[in-house]
Design an enzyme around this catalytic site. Sequence first.
Site, PDB file in Angstrom:
ATOM      1  N   HIS A 307      28.978  36.170  31.074  1.00  0.00           N
ATOM      2  CA  HIS A 307      27.800  35.913  30.232  1.00  0.00           C
ATOM      3  C   HIS A 307      27.010  34.757  30.838  1.00  0.00           C
ATOM      4  CE1 HIS A 307      25.345  34.955  26.753  1.00  0.00           C
ATOM      5  NE2 HIS A 307      25.655  36.138  26.282  1.00  0.00           N
ATOM      6  N   ASP A 364      29.336  42.891  24.508  1.00  0.00           N
ATOM      7  CA  ASP A 364      29.021  44.311  24.750  1.00  0.00           C
ATOM      8  C   ASP A 364      30.267  45.123  25.080  1.00  0.00           C
ATOM      9  OD1 ASP A 364      26.395  42.820  26.500  1.00  0.00           O
ATOM     10  OD2 ASP A 364      26.192  43.848  24.574  1.00  0.00           O
TER      11      ASP A 364
HETATM   12  C1  MLT Z   1      22.602  38.251  23.261  1.00  0.00           C
HETATM   13  O1  MLT Z   1      23.370  38.230  22.283  1.00  0.00           O
HETATM   14  O2  MLT Z   1      21.360  38.239  23.180  1.00  0.00           O
HETATM   15  C2  MLT Z   1      23.230  38.402  24.612  1.00  0.00           C
HETATM   16  O3  MLT Z   1      24.528  37.846  24.624  1.00  0.00           O
HETATM   17  C3  MLT Z   1      22.396  37.835  25.755  1.00  0.00           C
HETATM   18  C4  MLT Z   1      22.112  36.358  25.735  1.00  0.00           C
HETATM   19  O4  MLT Z   1      22.387  35.639  24.767  1.00  0.00           O
HETATM   20  O5  MLT Z   1      21.568  35.891  26.773  1.00  0.00           O
END
Ligand code: MLT
Length: 429
Positions: A307, A364
């Site tokens: 992430h 995800d």
């Molecule tokens: C989100 O929840 O939007 C995703 O994990 C992506 C992010 O936070 O950059």
Amino acid sequence: MAESAELILDGKSYTLPVVEGTEHEKAFDIGKLRDQTGYVTLDSGYKNTGATKSAITFLDGEEGILRYRGYPIEQLAEKSSFLEVAYLLIYGALPTQEQLENFSHQITKHTLVHEDVRKIFDGFPSAAHPMAILSSLICSLTAFYPESVSPDLSKEEIDLNVIRLMAKMPTIAAWTYKNNMGHPLNYPRNDLDFCSNFLYMMFSFPTEKYDIDPRIVSALNKLLILHADHEQNCSTSTVRLVGSANASLYGSVSAGINALWGPLHGGANQEVLEMLQAIQADGGDTSKFIAKAKDKNDSFRLMGFGHRVYKNFDPRAKIIKKAADEVLAALGIDDPLLKIAQELEQAALTDQYFVERKLYPNVDFYSGIIYRAIGIPTEMFTVMFALGRLPGWIAQWKEMRENKEPIGRPRQIYTGELERDYVSIENRK
Ligand code: MLT
């Protein structure tokens, strides 16, 4: 004395005030940098750049902390409901019983969409990706409610647009699925709660009663809560940037839906399922694909790992993994893809290659397993992400509007041709 930083440039000293948030995050305020120095900063992808101050969501990537308006995501996922979390994000406080009942009642009253929306559906090819239809129809709400484009809306008018969007997005999302399947559309029911109504609209048939399973309703509430906001991610920053031009809530959220559709963002959950299905189709040998992922000459990459912000683990993934195990056990589903997912996860958590690169399961990775278990097809996974993220987008758009933030207009460093004169076409070679 207020903290500051000193910038020495061409022998001249400039003071950059330091801004500190309630969780002691710090930033250099460079709001006057270009006027004072002629310089701008450059930060491709804004990895080190704060676009705004926000009181909505706090996350700590190093510690794996995520809180909505100060409440830990673990407690909200366990104890709250999606509509209650939506109210919290949008209005800043947990609702009283009366406030929640009124919020829920208002949303129920607005779940119907104009009959002309159905005509727009007829114009889409049945194979259209649900996200293409969703972003188009959410933007079309601006056409059905033209007053929503005004930059001078009263609080009541903004609240009405918020209710309309929260109410109509599930209907439109379920209709994208039905349209995709060539099934008759289901109209919303006023006797069902938010998640039950969505499941009913998705899976009910005129010829076959759909039994709403409270265990699935509970899992869906949890999934939507976990996706509800995530501070200045790509799609939320898109909503704020579009909204900063005084674009309508509907137009701004439609832009956010398109940003979320990107496979590097919300589209990743669909990519994870397709990766698991490809591994299964290839015989299910996860060690083969782990070796491919480690081979720099091989284009294969593990989707759903790592992430941009979380450096050790995504707190949402932990909750979703537990929920996936519970839902599949409760429903008696033995999904071979879950076994493949668990083998990949085990490798990512133990193999130094992945550990060193912080490639651990993110939100995800497991969400697709649950969506699949409750009957939602892969192409609808990102629509589910959008449905969950809606209150976050609304809250962030509202905060930006209430704080009267300026139109977003980043600068650049030009690297193109120097001045040159026009050459007529006959003299070009
Ligand atoms: C989100 O929840 O939007 C995703 O994990 C992506 C992010 O936070 O950059």
